[in-house]
Design an enzyme around this catalytic site. Structure first.
Site, PDB file in Angstrom:
ATOM      1  N   GLU A 149       0.811  -1.218   0.000  1.00 47.04           N
ATOM      2  CA  GLU A 149       0.000   0.000   0.000  1.00 47.04           C
ATOM      3  C   GLU A 149       0.848   1.274   0.000  1.00 47.04           C
ATOM      4  O   GLU A 149       1.569   1.530   0.971  1.00 47.04           O
ATOM      5  CB  GLU A 149      -0.886  -0.002   1.259  1.00 47.04           C
ATOM      6  CG  GLU A 149      -1.728   1.261   1.398  1.00 47.04           C
ATOM      7  CD  GLU A 149      -2.643   1.228   2.607  1.00 47.04           C
ATOM      8  OE1 GLU A 149      -2.349   0.497   3.576  1.00 47.04           O
ATOM      9  OE2 GLU A 149      -3.648   1.962   2.587  1.00 47.04           O
ATOM     10  N   GLU A 155       2.995   9.606   7.107  1.00 48.47           N
ATOM     11  CA  GLU A 155       2.873   8.352   7.863  1.00 48.47           C
ATOM     12  C   GLU A 155       3.943   7.325   7.514  1.00 48.47           C
ATOM     13  O   GLU A 155       4.126   6.356   8.238  1.00 48.47           O
ATOM     14  CB  GLU A 155       1.499   7.718   7.616  1.00 48.47           C
ATOM     15  CG  GLU A 155       0.339   8.550   8.121  1.00 48.47           C
ATOM     16  CD  GLU A 155      -1.006   7.904   7.788  1.00 48.47           C
ATOM     17  OE1 GLU A 155      -1.199   6.726   8.128  1.00 48.47           O
ATOM     18  OE2 GLU A 155      -1.845   8.585   7.183  1.00 48.47           O
ATOM     19  N   ASP A 182      -5.311   3.303  -1.868  1.00 48.97           N
ATOM     20  CA  ASP A 182      -6.104   3.951  -0.808  1.00 48.97           C
ATOM     21  C   ASP A 182      -6.432   5.370  -1.278  1.00 48.97           C
ATOM     22  O   ASP A 182      -5.524   6.195  -1.483  1.00 48.97           O
ATOM     23  CB  ASP A 182      -5.270   3.954   0.486  1.00 48.97           C
ATOM     24  CG  ASP A 182      -6.017   4.543   1.685  1.00 48.97           C
ATOM     25  OD1 ASP A 182      -6.733   5.541   1.504  1.00 48.97           O
ATOM     26  OD2 ASP A 182      -5.849   4.015   2.802  1.00 48.97           O
ATOM     27  N   HIS A 185      -4.803   8.404   0.675  1.00 49.42           N
ATOM     28  CA  HIS A 185      -3.378   8.643   0.415  1.00 49.42           C
ATOM     29  C   HIS A 185      -3.156   9.133  -1.020  1.00 49.42           C
ATOM     30  O   HIS A 185      -2.327  10.009  -1.270  1.00 49.42           O
ATOM     31  CB  HIS A 185      -2.556   7.376   0.662  1.00 49.42           C
ATOM     32  CG  HIS A 185      -2.653   6.862   2.061  1.00 49.42           C
ATOM     33  ND1 HIS A 185      -2.381   7.645   3.157  1.00 49.42           N
ATOM     34  CD2 HIS A 185      -3.020   5.649   2.556  1.00 49.42           C
ATOM     35  CE1 HIS A 185      -2.563   6.928   4.261  1.00 49.42           C
ATOM     36  NE2 HIS A 185      -2.955   5.720   3.920  1.00 49.42           N
ATOM     37  N   HIS A 208      -8.750   0.735  -0.501  1.00 47.54           N
ATOM     38  CA  HIS A 208      -9.281   1.422   0.683  1.00 47.54           C
ATOM     39  C   HIS A 208      -9.968   2.702   0.236  1.00 47.54           C
ATOM     40  O   HIS A 208      -9.436   3.419  -0.626  1.00 47.54           O
ATOM     41  CB  HIS A 208      -8.142   1.810   1.653  1.00 47.54           C
ATOM     42  CG  HIS A 208      -7.672   0.677   2.504  1.00 47.54           C
ATOM     43  ND1 HIS A 208      -6.464   0.701   3.177  1.00 47.54           N
ATOM     44  CD2 HIS A 208      -8.257  -0.515   2.807  1.00 47.54           C
ATOM     45  CE1 HIS A 208      -6.329  -0.425   3.856  1.00 47.54           C
ATOM     46  NE2 HIS A 208      -7.395  -1.181   3.644  1.00 47.54           N
ATOM     47  N   ARG A 214     -10.468  12.132   5.304  1.00 48.82           N
ATOM     48  CA  ARG A 214     -10.488  10.791   5.897  1.00 48.82           C
ATOM     49  C   ARG A 214     -11.815  10.474   6.581  1.00 48.82           C
ATOM     50  O   ARG A 214     -11.906   9.534   7.374  1.00 48.82           O
ATOM     51  CB  ARG A 214      -9.285  10.538   6.822  1.00 48.82           C
ATOM     52  CG  ARG A 214      -8.764   9.119   6.570  1.00 48.82           C
ATOM     53  CD  ARG A 214      -7.463   8.757   7.218  1.00 48.82           C
ATOM     54  NE  ARG A 214      -6.966   7.559   6.516  1.00 48.82           N
ATOM     55  CZ  ARG A 214      -5.860   6.914   6.808  1.00 48.82           C
ATOM     56  NH1 ARG A 214      -5.098   7.311   7.792  1.00 48.82           N
ATOM     57  NH2 ARG A 214      -5.485   5.858   6.130  1.00 48.82           N
ATOM     58  N   GLU A 243     -11.798   2.601   5.128  1.00 47.07           N
ATOM     59  CA  GLU A 243     -10.842   2.762   6.228  1.00 47.07           C
ATOM     60  C   GLU A 243     -10.865   4.252   6.550  1.00 47.07           C
ATOM     61  O   GLU A 243     -10.217   5.058   5.879  1.00 47.07           O
ATOM     62  CB  GLU A 243      -9.454   2.304   5.791  1.00 47.07           C
ATOM     63  CG  GLU A 243      -8.435   2.310   6.923  1.00 47.07           C
ATOM     64  CD  GLU A 243      -7.028   2.099   6.399  1.00 47.07           C
ATOM     65  OE1 GLU A 243      -6.345   1.220   6.917  1.00 47.07           O
ATOM     66  OE2 GLU A 243      -6.599   2.834   5.485  1.00 47.07           O
TER      67      GLU A 243
HETATM   68  C1  LER Z   1      -2.397   3.859   7.037  1.00 47.84           C
HETATM   69  O1  LER Z   1      -2.685   5.183   6.920  1.00 47.84           O
HETATM   70  C2  LER Z   1      -3.250   3.040   6.157  1.00 47.84           C
HETATM   71  O2  LER Z   1      -3.878   3.518   5.235  1.00 47.84           O
HETATM   72  C3  LER Z   1      -3.329   1.606   6.448  1.00 47.84           C
HETATM   73  O3  LER Z   1      -4.107   0.933   5.503  1.00 47.84           O
HETATM   74  C4  LER Z   1      -1.930   1.058   6.581  1.00 47.84           C
HETATM   75  O4  LER Z   1      -1.809  -0.288   6.711  1.00 47.84           O
HETATM   76 MN    MN Z   2      -5.132   2.349   3.930  1.00 47.15          MN
END
Ligand code: LER
Ligand code: MN
Length: 267
Positions: A149, A155, A182, A185, A208, A214, A243
């Site tokens: 990911e 982070e 994700d 991100h 994600h 978020r 998430e």
């Molecule tokens: C962390 O910000 C994240 O997106 C998680 O999925 C990391 O494993």
């Molecule tokens: Mn994630």
């Protein structure tokens, strides 16, 4: 496309897990909100019995899509890029146990925060690549998919973009190691989320979703219509796994995710 939500036991420190509680409570909230399945963030699989989780999933009529492993970094400091070899070996051991656990449960294993947030040098990159290769090779006979990911710069330090992820995967060289996209991100790091989805293409194995803040999809400014249609264009038909932060509160975030995404995926 199926809908999933990331859940965890109440002790998880990671904040973007909207549903925290006992498996019965989080599974029941996920089902009531309309999700098809869940992913579970697990710090250490030694603390759980896979058969117990399987029976709870069955009782609630939910699928399990993936296991998140980042808590071992966030709460115990384990990572693939730590200068201390003992820490790196402990991180590799932990991921191998997660792979055993994923094999019992039929779930993909997420490799994200466990890469660590250490300075990127050719030495630390070699450590991270070697650790991931060892885990990826271990996962092949177990028939478990590892999903790598890209995570935003605040982070992590190693894999922040799809380009970096593809370069890393080439260095690892194990085909069954795939990509997790994700939206949160990507909105920070990618110049164009759509172009990056196309670059990840058929290597995309898990997704994600959270909005730009978020919070739940629909609460920020990410265009999920365009995000999902580009995923469809590359042939992605697995799940969208929420998430996200529990804003304004867990059950509302869960219901709003389903309401927003069902309109988009046409379910
Ligand atoms: C962390 O910000 C994240 O997106 C998680 O999925 C990391 O494993
Ligand atoms: Mn994630």
């Amino acid at each position: 496309m199926k809908l999933s939500i990331a859940v965890s036991t109440p002790d998880a420190r990671f904040s973007a897990l909207a549903l925290k509680g006992s498996f019965d409570d989080t599974f029941s909230l996920a089902k009531q909100a309309g999700f098809d399945g869940v992913e579970i963030a697990i710090k250490n699989p030694a603390d759980f019995d896979a058969r117990h989780i399987k029976s709870k999933l069955g009782a609630h009529g939910l699928e399990l899509y993936a296991i998140g492993t980042g808590r071992a970094f966030g709460e115990e400091g384990l990572s693939f890029s730590d200068p201390d070899i003992k820490v790196r070996l402990a991180a590799i051991e932990r991921i191998k146990r997660q792979i055993d656990f994923g094999a019992e449960l039929g779930a993909a294993i997420i490799i994200g925060l466990i890469l660590g947030k250490n300075p990127v040098t050719s030495e630390s990159e070699d450590w991270a690549v070697e650790a991931l290769r060892e885990c990826a090779e271990y996962a092949v006979p177990a028939d478990v998919t590892l999903v790598l990911e890209p995570i935003n710069r605040y982070e992590t330090s190693f894999i922040k973009t799809v380009d970096e992820c593809l370069r890393f995967l080439d260095m690892v060289g194990v085909k069954s190691c795939k990509i997790l996209l994700d939206s949160f991100h990507m909105n920070i790091e990618e110049a164009s989320m759509e172009d990056s989805i196309r670059k990840a293409g058929a290597r995309t194995a898990h997704v994600h979703v959270a909005d730009s803040n978020r919070w739940h999809p629909g609460a920020g400014h990410i265009d999920f219509g365009s995000f999902v249609s580009t995923l469809k264009e590359i042939g992605y038909n697995h799940c969208l796994s929420a998430e996200m932060l529990p804003h304004p509160e867990p059950a509302v975030a869960a219901r709003n995710t389903v309401a927003h995404l069902k309109k988009i995926i046409g379910a």
